[in-house]
Design a protein around this motif. Structure first.
Motif, short mmCIF file in Angstrom:
data_model
loop_
_atom_site.label_atom_id
_atom_site.label_comp_id
_atom_site.label_asym_id
_atom_site.label_seq_id
_atom_site.Cartn_x
_atom_site.Cartn_y
_atom_site.Cartn_z
N LEU A 109 17.68 -4.48 3.03
CA LEU A 109 18.10 -3.22 3.62
C LEU A 109 17.61 -2.05 2.78
O LEU A 109 17.17 -1.03 3.32
N GLY A 110 17.67 -2.20 1.46
CA GLY A 110 17.18 -1.13 0.58
C GLY A 110 15.69 -0.90 0.76
O GLY A 110 15.23 0.26 0.77
N ALA A 111 14.91 -1.97 0.93
CA ALA A 111 13.48 -1.82 1.15
C ALA A 111 13.21 -1.13 2.48
O ALA A 111 12.32 -0.27 2.58
N ALA A 112 13.96 -1.49 3.51
CA ALA A 112 13.79 -0.85 4.81
C ALA A 112 14.14 0.63 4.74
O ALA A 112 13.44 1.47 5.33
N ARG A 113 15.20 0.96 4.02
CA ARG A 113 15.56 2.37 3.86
C ARG A 113 14.44 3.16 3.20
O ARG A 113 14.14 4.29 3.60
N LEU A 137 10.32 -9.09 -2.40
CA LEU A 137 10.86 -7.75 -2.67
C LEU A 137 10.44 -7.23 -4.04
O LEU A 137 10.19 -8.00 -4.97
N PRO A 138 10.40 -5.89 -4.19
CA PRO A 138 10.22 -5.33 -5.53
C PRO A 138 11.33 -5.81 -6.47
O PRO A 138 12.45 -6.12 -6.02
N ARG A 139 11.02 -5.86 -7.74
CA ARG A 139 11.95 -6.45 -8.70
C ARG A 139 13.34 -5.81 -8.65
O ARG A 139 14.36 -6.51 -8.74
N HIS A 140 13.42 -4.50 -8.50
CA HIS A 140 14.73 -3.84 -8.56
C HIS A 140 15.59 -4.12 -7.33
O HIS A 140 16.79 -3.82 -7.32
N LEU A 141 15.00 -4.72 -6.29
CA LEU A 141 15.76 -5.05 -5.09
C LEU A 141 16.09 -6.54 -5.00
O LEU A 141 16.69 -6.99 -4.03
N ARG A 142 15.72 -7.32 -6.03
CA ARG A 142 16.02 -8.74 -6.03
C ARG A 142 17.44 -8.98 -6.51
O ARG A 142 17.94 -8.29 -7.40
N SER A 143 18.07 -10.00 -5.94
CA SER A 143 19.45 -10.31 -6.31
C SER A 143 19.54 -11.27 -7.47
O SER A 143 20.60 -11.38 -8.12
N SER A 144 18.46 -12.02 -7.74
CA SER A 144 18.46 -13.03 -8.80
C SER A 144 17.02 -13.49 -9.02
O SER A 144 16.09 -12.95 -8.42
N ASP A 145 16.88 -14.50 -9.87
CA ASP A 145 15.55 -15.07 -10.10
C ASP A 145 15.19 -16.15 -9.08
O ASP A 145 14.09 -16.72 -9.14
N ASP A 146 16.09 -16.45 -8.17
CA ASP A 146 15.83 -17.46 -7.14
C ASP A 146 14.96 -16.84 -6.05
O ASP A 146 15.42 -15.94 -5.33
N PRO A 147 13.72 -17.29 -5.89
CA PRO A 147 12.84 -16.64 -4.91
C PRO A 147 13.33 -16.77 -3.48
O PRO A 147 13.01 -15.94 -2.63
N ALA A 148 14.13 -17.81 -3.18
CA ALA A 148 14.59 -18.03 -1.81
C ALA A 148 15.88 -17.30 -1.48
O ALA A 148 16.26 -17.21 -0.31
N ALA A 149 16.56 -16.75 -2.48
CA ALA A 149 17.82 -16.05 -2.23
C ALA A 149 17.58 -14.71 -1.58
O ALA A 149 16.54 -14.07 -1.76
N ARG A 153 0.82 -1.21 0.00
CA ARG A 153 0.00 0.00 0.00
C ARG A 153 0.86 1.26 0.00
O ARG A 153 0.37 2.36 -0.25
N ILE A 154 2.14 1.11 0.30
CA ILE A 154 3.07 2.24 0.37
C ILE A 154 4.07 2.20 -0.77
O ILE A 154 4.25 3.19 -1.49
N LEU A 155 4.73 1.04 -0.95
CA LEU A 155 5.65 0.84 -2.08
C LEU A 155 4.84 0.16 -3.18
O LEU A 155 4.63 -1.05 -3.16
N LEU A 156 4.38 0.93 -4.13
CA LEU A 156 3.43 0.44 -5.12
C LEU A 156 4.13 -0.42 -6.16
O LEU A 156 5.23 -0.09 -6.63
N ARG A 157 3.48 -1.52 -6.57
CA ARG A 157 4.07 -2.46 -7.52
C ARG A 157 3.03 -2.86 -8.54
O ARG A 157 1.82 -2.85 -8.27
N ASP A 158 3.51 -3.26 -9.73
CA ASP A 158 2.60 -3.84 -10.71
C ASP A 158 2.61 -5.36 -10.55
O ASP A 158 3.21 -5.90 -9.62
N GLU A 159 1.92 -6.05 -11.45
CA GLU A 159 1.73 -7.50 -11.27
C GLU A 159 3.01 -8.30 -11.34
O GLU A 159 3.10 -9.38 -10.76
N ASP A 160 4.03 -7.81 -12.05
CA ASP A 160 5.28 -8.57 -12.13
C ASP A 160 6.29 -8.15 -11.07
O ASP A 160 7.43 -8.60 -11.09
N GLY A 161 5.85 -7.32 -10.12
CA GLY A 161 6.71 -6.94 -9.01
C GLY A 161 7.53 -5.70 -9.23
O GLY A 161 8.32 -5.32 -8.36
N THR A 162 7.38 -5.04 -10.37
CA THR A 162 8.12 -3.81 -10.63
C THR A 162 7.53 -2.67 -9.81
O THR A 162 6.31 -2.44 -9.84
N MET A 163 8.37 -1.97 -9.07
CA MET A 163 7.89 -0.86 -8.27
C MET A 163 7.53 0.31 -9.18
O MET A 163 8.32 0.72 -10.04
N THR A 164 6.33 0.84 -8.99
CA THR A 164 5.82 1.90 -9.87
C THR A 164 5.75 3.26 -9.20
O THR A 164 5.42 4.25 -9.84
#
Length: 346
Positions: free
Chosen positions: A307-311, A290-302, A251-262
């Motif tokens: 820290l970036g999201a918290a900031r 996490l939003p797509r730009h804060l993901r480290s890879s395509d591995d969902p468990a990685a 509700r605060i960090l808005l995202r589209d369906e593929d997880g991209t922050m908008t």
């Protein structure tokens, strides 16, 4: 106080520093709602630990993610309870499994906790079977035991579907109110803070415990059915029975369906204008959350850039963050509190 007057007139909206809430403890590192998870969250610096509360058949208040037990305990492996498996509609969902309201507390004491997300948190499965089911009283006692004059540890108790429970003859709000009185935990600055998605349940508790009762937060989901709570009129209505809102982080960090922050919403500033604190849920550091730009890879468990999201959330002025990774939010808060480097006179 008049029924339409904001409770915020009796308490500060903003707090001295953003709170870190250990969601079900530190459940990124230990199975949720176990003594190990809560202890680790406190060790990591959490200000509050967050149990979900459901009711047993004999009216005990226990810490479980939901009333269906098979995802968080070993109940499905227990032949003595095989005949308790059933299908039941809980709210809008039809579920099959073993339900807390069909067990006494003594029976639930025989179960052992297991990791709810083994596919995302396989290391946590090493702790499967080591810990039992806790009561609300035991979580409160832990928080008090770990508190010091310099640091109060509190409990943010989420009440799971109290209206649904009441319809089944288990008056959760009455049980909670009685338990908080017994534990001497009904003051606004006391050990226990309450939250729920159930607006009617929170209103009943406010009426029962009074305007000088525990601090309360209205949980807000991402679904359209909760949109009305976040209009300006809705926020003003919430402020008549609660001191804050706990919205989905989306509700605060808005995202589209593929997880991209908008973008980001104006919810924090509008809630503050209504006299409400804002403590969003749930920050988790795995890529899956996490939003797509804060993901480290395509591995969902990685691990991604939690820290970036918290900031981002802290920069937007939230009053706290509910998180599976208390250490991550504590680190982000420490950065925020660091003094700015002095400028050279040259």
């Amino acid at each position: 106080m008049h029924a339409t007057e904001s409770l915020a007139t009796h308490a500060r909206v903003r707090i001295a520093r953003p709170l870190v809430v250990g969601h079900r403890g530190a459940c990124a590192y230990r199975p949720e709602h176990t003594i190990a998870s809560y202890e680790l969250a406190i060790d990591m610096g959490a200000d509050l630990i967050e149990p979900d509360i459901v009711v047993t058949s004999d009216g005990a208040l226990i810490a479980r993610h939901e009333n269906e037990l098979s995802r968080t305990t070993d109940v499905a492996t227990r032949p003595e309870f095989a005949d308790r498996r059933t299908t039941r509609r809980v709210g809008r969902k039809r579920r099959t499994g073993w339900f807390a309201e069909d067990f006494t507390l003594a029976e639930l004491r025989t179960l052992r906790a297991v990791e709810r997300h083994p596919e995302l948190r396989p290391l946590n499965t090493a702790y499967d079977g080591q810990f039992g089911v806790l009561t609300l009283e035991e979580v409160v006692e832990l928080a008090r035991r770990r508190s010091t004059p310099q640091r109060q540890v509190r409990v943010l108790a989420e009440l799971k579907k109290p209206t649904w429970s009441a319809e089944r003859g288990q008056p959760m709000t009455e049980l909670v109110a009685a338990e908080l009185r017994r534990l001497d935990a009904v003051a606004p600055d006391g050990t226990v803070v309450l939250q729920s998605f159930d607006t009617a349940g929170l209103r009943r508790l406010r009426a029962d415990l009074g305007d000088d009762g525990p601090t309360m937060f209205q949980l807000v989901d991402i679904t359209a059915s909760d949109d009305h709570l976040l209009t300006n009129a809705g926020l003003r209505a919430v402020s008549t029975y609660a001191q804050g809102i706990a919205p989905s982080v989306h509700r605060i960090l808005l995202r589209d369906e593929d997880g991209t922050m908008t973008g980001v919403s104006d919810l924090v500033s509008r809630a503050h204008s209504a006299g409400l604190r804002v403590v969003p849920w749930t920050l988790a550091a795995e890529n899956a959350f996490l939003p797509r730009h804060l993901r480290s890879s395509d591995d969902p468990a990685a691990a991604g850039d939690g820290l970036g999201a918290a900031r981002l959330l802290l920069a937007l002025g939230v009053d706290g963050v509910i998180t599976d990774n208390p250490d991550v939010v504590v680190a982000a808060r420490a950065e925020l509190e660091m003094p700015a480097p002095a400028r050279s006179a040259a």
